[in-house]
Design an enzyme around this catalytic site. Structure first.
Site, PDB file in Angstrom:
ATOM      1  N   GLU A 180      27.041  29.953  42.022  1.00 50.38           N
ATOM      2  CA  GLU A 180      27.285  28.546  41.659  1.00 50.38           C
ATOM      3  C   GLU A 180      28.755  28.321  41.313  1.00 50.38           C
ATOM      4  O   GLU A 180      29.089  27.582  40.382  1.00 50.38           O
ATOM      5  CB  GLU A 180      26.390  28.125  40.489  1.00 50.38           C
TER       6      GLU A 180
ATOM      7  N   THR B 284      26.353  29.438  51.273  1.00 51.49           N
ATOM      8  CA  THR B 284      27.226  30.597  51.485  1.00 51.49           C
ATOM      9  C   THR B 284      26.956  31.266  52.834  1.00 51.49           C
ATOM     10  O   THR B 284      25.812  31.370  53.270  1.00 51.49           O
ATOM     11  CB  THR B 284      26.983  31.626  50.359  1.00 51.49           C
TER      12      THR B 284
ATOM     13  N   GLY C 236      18.851  32.510  48.054  1.00 54.11           N
ATOM     14  CA  GLY C 236      17.757  32.832  47.131  1.00 54.11           C
ATOM     15  C   GLY C 236      16.463  32.153  47.551  1.00 54.11           C
ATOM     16  O   GLY C 236      16.440  30.962  47.813  1.00 54.11           O
TER      17      GLY C 236
HETATM   18  C1  LIG Z   1      22.426  37.230  43.722  1.00 58.66           C
HETATM   19  C2  LIG Z   1      23.125  36.109  44.421  1.00 58.66           C
HETATM   20  C3  LIG Z   1      22.462  34.921  44.662  1.00 58.66           C
HETATM   21  C4  LIG Z   1      23.084  33.888  45.381  1.00 58.66           C
HETATM   22  N1  LIG Z   1      22.369  32.783  45.719  1.00 58.66           N
HETATM   23  C5  LIG Z   1      22.898  31.881  46.589  1.00 58.66           C
HETATM   24  C6  LIG Z   1      22.107  30.830  47.137  1.00 58.66           C
HETATM   25  O1  LIG Z   1      20.921  30.698  46.826  1.00 58.66           O
HETATM   26  N2  LIG Z   1      22.698  29.975  48.020  1.00 58.66           N
HETATM   27  C7  LIG Z   1      24.005  30.080  48.379  1.00 58.66           C
HETATM   28  O2  LIG Z   1      24.476  29.271  49.172  1.00 58.66           O
HETATM   29  N3  LIG Z   1      24.783  31.072  47.870  1.00 58.66           N
HETATM   30  C8  LIG Z   1      24.266  31.969  47.002  1.00 58.66           C
HETATM   31  N4  LIG Z   1      25.036  33.005  46.509  1.00 58.66           N
HETATM   32  C9  LIG Z   1      26.407  33.122  46.944  1.00 58.66           C
HETATM   33  C10 LIG Z   1      27.428  32.840  45.856  1.00 58.66           C
HETATM   34  O3  LIG Z   1      27.454  31.482  45.551  1.00 58.66           O
HETATM   35  C11 LIG Z   1      28.756  33.402  46.339  1.00 58.66           C
HETATM   36  O4  LIG Z   1      28.668  34.809  46.252  1.00 58.66           O
HETATM   37  C12 LIG Z   1      29.932  32.875  45.545  1.00 58.66           C
HETATM   38  O5  LIG Z   1      30.174  31.537  45.852  1.00 58.66           O
HETATM   39  C13 LIG Z   1      31.212  33.685  45.812  1.00 58.66           C
HETATM   40  O6  LIG Z   1      31.463  33.795  47.166  1.00 58.66           O
HETATM   41  P1  LIG Z   1      31.758  35.227  47.816  1.00 58.66           P
HETATM   42  O7  LIG Z   1      30.685  36.156  47.398  1.00 58.66           O
HETATM   43  O8  LIG Z   1      31.956  35.020  49.257  1.00 58.66           O
HETATM   44  O9  LIG Z   1      33.089  35.733  47.148  1.00 58.66           O
HETATM   45  P2  LIG Z   1      34.565  35.368  47.602  1.00 58.66           P
HETATM   46  O10 LIG Z   1      34.734  33.900  47.674  1.00 58.66           O
HETATM   47  O11 LIG Z   1      34.955  36.165  48.779  1.00 58.66           O
HETATM   48  O12 LIG Z   1      35.359  35.920  46.350  1.00 58.66           O
HETATM   49  C14 LIG Z   1      35.674  37.298  46.160  1.00 58.66           C
HETATM   50  C15 LIG Z   1      36.673  37.425  45.023  1.00 58.66           C
HETATM   51  O13 LIG Z   1      37.858  36.722  45.348  1.00 58.66           O
HETATM   52  C16 LIG Z   1      38.200  35.811  44.333  1.00 58.66           C
HETATM   53  N5  LIG Z   1      38.647  34.550  44.920  1.00 58.66           N
HETATM   54  C17 LIG Z   1      38.158  33.918  46.025  1.00 58.66           C
HETATM   55  N6  LIG Z   1      38.814  32.758  46.214  1.00 58.66           N
HETATM   56  C18 LIG Z   1      39.710  32.647  45.216  1.00 58.66           C
HETATM   57  C19 LIG Z   1      40.679  31.674  44.848  1.00 58.66           C
HETATM   58  N7  LIG Z   1      40.871  30.555  45.534  1.00 58.66           N
HETATM   59  N8  LIG Z   1      41.426  31.906  43.749  1.00 58.66           N
HETATM   60  C20 LIG Z   1      41.261  33.018  43.027  1.00 58.66           C
HETATM   61  N9  LIG Z   1      40.373  33.962  43.308  1.00 58.66           N
HETATM   62  C21 LIG Z   1      39.594  33.780  44.388  1.00 58.66           C
HETATM   63  C22 LIG Z   1      36.937  35.565  43.531  1.00 58.66           C
HETATM   64  O14 LIG Z   1      37.266  35.339  42.167  1.00 58.66           O
HETATM   65  C23 LIG Z   1      36.167  36.852  43.703  1.00 58.66           C
HETATM   66  O15 LIG Z   1      36.487  37.732  42.656  1.00 58.66           O
HETATM   67  C24 LIG Z   1      24.429  34.029  45.772  1.00 58.66           C
HETATM   68  C25 LIG Z   1      25.118  35.198  45.479  1.00 58.66           C
HETATM   69  C26 LIG Z   1      24.476  36.247  44.850  1.00 58.66           C
HETATM   70  C27 LIG Z   1      25.215  37.535  44.653  1.00 58.66           C
END
Ligand SMILES: Cc1cc2nc3c(=O)[nH]c(=O)nc-3n(C[C@H](O)[C@H](O)[C@H](O)COP(=O)(O)OP(=O)(O)OC[C@H]3O[C@@H](n4cnc5c(N)ncnc54)[C@H](O)[C@@H]3O)c2cc1C
Length: 626
Positions: free
Chosen positions: A444, A167, A206
C-alpha cells in the site's frame, strides 16, 4: 561535565513545581506528580477505542472471543490449511454483519474499528479483509458508478471475493510505469486486457491464487493507438458459480513468504481477456460505445492522481494492523515482564524483569507511542468522514502509514527481545506478528516513497518559517524547561521549519534537472516527513489532553515527546535548540517517566481489552510447557 551531570540528576529527581513554566492550562503540573494508580481504566479504554468506534470494537471483541473459527490454532499450519482457515474466518466475519463492504465510504469508524480488533488476533485476517473490503471494495466504491453496484451484494457476504491487481513484476512503486494494456474494441464494445511482456504480469495479488472471483485491474487504456494512461477495470478471474478460472487468465502462486502465509498471493497473466465496456470503473473517465474517450480531467496525469486518491482510506486502515499487533505484543511482553523473575538483591530473592530499568525503558516508550499514534489516527478517521476532505489528508495518511509501520516493526522486535527466548516461540505470538507486520512498510505504498509524498506536500505549502519563536532550552532546571508543552511544541515546529528550509535549499542549489535535484535530496525529504509527523502527533495528543485529560495521558505524552527528542538529540543540540546541559538530563527524565508509567502498565494494557484467545496460552509464556 560530569559534575554538571550529577547536579542535573539531583535536580530532576527533586519533585518540585518550578516557577518559570508556562502552566496556563495546568496539565503540565501533573507531570511533576506521581501517577494516581487508581485511575479509571474504563475511561482510558474509551479514549483509546474512541467514542465513535467503541461499540463496534466491543462487538468485534465479543465475536473474536466466541466464534469457534477464532479458537482454532493457526501456529505452524501449512500454507494450504492456513489459507483455508483465514478464508473461513473472513467468511464468518462477513456473515456476522460486523462490517459491510460499503463501510469504507459510509461507516469508516465501524470498518476501521473492527479491523483494529481483528489485528489483535492476527494480521492475516485483517490483510485478507483489507484486500477485499478496502482495495477491491474501495475501487468499486470510489472509482465506480451505479453500473458497478451489482458487485456489492455478493461481495458483502463473500459469496464472491475481490482482489486488487495493480503491482506488476516490473513495476511496484512506479504505478504509472505499469505495462498491462486495455485496448478498446469498437466492434464488440469490449476492452481487451492483456499482459504484453513477462514483466507486465501482475504479482503479489492478495487473494488471487485461490479465492478471488473478481479483480480490479490497473491497465493502460488504449483507443486506436492512443494511450490515455492508467485506469481501473473489473475483470472476472473465476466463474462465480463453478469457481473455474476464466479463459485467458493464468494464475500462479507467489509461494512461501516471510509472513502472511495465510494469504494466497498470486501472479496473474492476462492473455487477450475480453471484458464488457461497462467494466471500466468510470467515475472520472469513460469510453462511449463508439470509442470516444471522455475524462473530467484535461491530462492523463490528473486522471491518474484521481484514480490513486481513494487509496488514502486503505493507508489509514492499514495502520490499524500495526496498532493491533503492537498492542497485543506489548501486552504479552509487559505481562511476561511482571511475572518472569531473573536476578535480585540476593540469590533467594529474584525480582520480576519489569523492575529492571532497561525493561521499563524498552517497553514503556513504545507503549506510549502506540497510544498516541492511535489517537492521531482517530483524528484522521474523523477527517476522512468529512464530506469535504482537508487538503492535507493524502499527505497525512501517507505519513502516518509510514511512521507507524516503521515504528511497529521496531516495537515488535523490542517485545520479542524483552521476552527472551520465549519471545521466539511461535506459540507465544509475537514472532508471528513480527513476520506478518514487516510487509506493512512496503505494501500500500512503500514507506520511503510515501514520505516523499508528504515532503512534497509540505514543500508546496509555501509555509514561512517561524524563526521569531525560536527557543534555546538552557539552564540548570531541565525538568521545568522540558515539562512544558509549549516549549516542546516550539522545538518540533522549529525542527520542521529548519528541515523544510534545508530541503528547499538542497533542491534549489542543484544545477541538475528537477527530477535529479529532488532525487538527490530524498534522505532530507524523509527527515522532514518525520519532523512533521512527530509535530502533528504531539500536537494532537496535547489537544486531546486539553479536552479529555484522561489519566495517565499527560505522562504518556511527555514520555513520547522526550523519546522523540532523544532520538534526534544530536540534531537539537547542534542546531542550538537545546543546550548540552539540558540534553544530558533527557535520558534521566525519560527513565523517571518510564518508571512512573510502569507502575500503571498493567492497567494500561487492561484498557486495550484484548480477548484472551489473541494471546499466548500462558501469560508467563512457559506454563503451557509443563
Ligand atoms: C505480501 C505482499 C502483498 C501484496 N499485495 C498486493 C496486492 O494485493 N495488490 C497489489 O497490487 N500489490 C500488492 N503488493 C505489492 C506492493 O504494493 C509492492 O511490493 C510495493 O508497492 C512496492 O513495490 P516493489 O515491490 O516493486 O518495490 P520497488 O518499487 O521496486 O521498491 C524497491 C525499493 O526501492 C525503493 N524505491 C523505489 N522507488 C523509490 C523512490 N522513488 N524513491 C526512493 N526509494 C524508492 C523502495 O523504498 C524499496 O526499498 C503486495 C506485496 C507484498 C509483498
Amino acid at each position: 561535565m560530569y559534575k554538571n551531570r550529577i547536579e542535573i540528576i539531583k535536580k530532576h529527581l527533586e519533585v518540585n513545581i518550578p516557577t518559570n513554566v508556562n502552566n496556563k492550562n495546568g496539565i503540565e503540573n501533573e507531570l511533576f506528580n506521581p501517577i494516581d494508580t487508581n485511575f479509571n481504566v474504563g475511561e482510558l479504554k474509551l479514549l483509546i477505542d474512541s467514542v465513535e468506534a467503541s461499540k463496534y470494537k466491543d462487538a468485534t471483541r465479543e465475536f473474536i472471543k466466541n466464534h469457534p473459527k477464532f479458537k482454532e490454532n493457526f501456529i505452524g499450519l501449512n500454507m494450504e490449511s492456513y489459507r483455508q482457515l483465514v478464508l473461513e474466518q473472513c467468511v464468518a466475519i462477513a456473515n456476522s454483519g460486523l462490517i459491510h463492504l460499503t463501510d469504507i465510504k459510509n461507516n469508516l469508524h465501524r470498518y476501521a474499528g473492527a479491523v483494529e480488533m481483528f489485528s489483535y488476533y492476527n494480521n492475516n485476517v485483517c490483510t485478507k479483509l483489507g484486500v477485499h473490503y478496502t482495495l477491491f471494495g474501495g475501487t468499486i466504491m470510489f472509482l465506480g458508478t451505479s453500473r458497478h453496484e451489482k458487485y456489492i451484494e455478493d461481495a458483502n457476504t463473500l459469496k464472491t471475493m475481490g482482489c486488487f491487481a495493480m503491482t506488476e513484476i516490473g513495476h511496484g512503486s512506479n504505478v504509472r510505469g505499469i505495462e498491462t494494456t486495455a485496448h478498446y474494441d469498437k466492434q464488440t464494445k469490449e476492452f481487451i486486457i492483456h499482459s504484453p511482456t513477462p514483466t507486465s504480469e501482475k504479482f503479489w495479488i492478495g487473494g488471487s491464487y485461490l479465492h478471488a472471483t473478481y479483480t480490479t485491474v490497473f491497465a493502460n487504456l488504449i483507443i486506436d493507438g492512443t494511450n490515455h494512461g492508467v485506469h481501473a477495470f473489473v475483470v472476472p478471474l473465476r466463474c462465480a458459480k463453478s469457481g473455474s478460472i476464466m479463459n485467458g487468465i493464468h494464475i500462479k502462486d507467489c509461494g512461501h513468504k516471510l509472513g502472511l502465509n495465510g494469504i494466497d498471493n498470486g501472479q496473474i497473466r492476462f492473455t487477450q481477456v475480453r471484458i464488457p465496456r461497462e467494466n471500466l470503473l468510470n467515475k472520472y473517465s469513460d469510453v462511449s460505445e463508439d470509442g470516444i474517450y471522455k475524462s473530467q480531467f484535461n491530462t492523463p496525469i490528473k486522471n491518474f492522481a484521481a484514480t490513486m486518491a481513494p487509496f488514502i482510506v486503505g493507508r489509514m486502515a492499514i495502520t490499524k494492523g500495526c496498532s493491533g499487533a503492537a498492542k497485543t505484543s506489548l501486552s504479552i511482553a509487559i505481562e511476561f515482564s511482571h511475572l518472569r523473575k531473573q536476578f535480585g538483591p540476593t540469590p533467594n530473592n529474584e525480582l520480576p524483569l519489569i523492575t529492571l530499568s532497561s525493561q521499563q525503558r524498552r517497553l514503556m516508550a513504545p507503549l506510549a507511542r502506540t497510544i498516541l499514534f492511535d489517537l492521531y489516527i482517530q483524528r484522521l478517521t474523523n477527517e476522512l468522514c468529512q464530506p469535504k476532505l482537508p487538503a492535507s489528508i493524502h499527505a497525512h495518511c501517507s505519513g502516518i502509514k509510514a511512521v507507524y509501520s516503521w515504528f511497529c516493526v521496531g516495537a515488535l522486535q523490542t517485545c520479542r527481545e524483552a521476552c527472551g527466548g520465549q519471545g521466539y516461540r511461535s506459540a507465544n505470538r509475537i514472532a508471528e506478528f513480527k513476520n506478518d507486520c514487516d510487509i506493512v512498510c512496503t505494501y500500500e505504498g512503500d514507506n520511503t516513497v510515501l514520505m516523499q509524498q508528504l515532503a512534497k506536500y509540505l514543500l508546496g505549502l509555501k509555509k514561512k518559517p517561524t524563526t521569531a519563536n525560536r527557543i534555546y532550552l538552557d539552564g540548570d532546571d531541565a525538568k521545568s524547561l522540558l515539562f512544558n508543552f509549549a516549549n516542546i511544541h516550539q522545538l518540533f515546529e522549529t525542527r520542521e521549519d529548519i528541515r523544510l528550509a534545508e530541503l528547499k535549499q538542497i533542491i534549489s542549489n542543484s544545477k541538475e534537472s528537477a527530477y535529479s535535484a529532488f532525487n538527490n535530496a530524498i534522505p532530507w525529504a524523509v527527515k522532514l516527513g518525520f519532523a512533521h509527523m512527530t509535530k502533528i502527533v504531539f500536537q494532537n495528543s496535547v489537544d486531546t489532553l486539553k479536552t479529555k485529560n484522561v489519566k495517565p495521558l499527560a505522562h504518556l505524552v511527555m514520555l513520547d515527546a522526550l523519546v522523540s527528542i532523544e532520538e534526534d538529540l544530536g540534531w537539537f543540540v547542534s542546531n542550538h535548540l537545546i543546550s548540552p546541559n539540558v540534553a544530558q538530563a533527557i535520558p534521566f527524565l525519560i527513565q523517571d517517566l518510564c518508571s512512573e508509567v510502569t507502575k500503571v502498565s498493567k492497567q494500561i494494557i487492561a484498557s486495550f481489552d484484548i480477548p484472551e484467545n489473541c494471546k499466548p496460552e500462558s501469560k508467563d509464556l512457559i506454563s503451557d510447557l509443563f
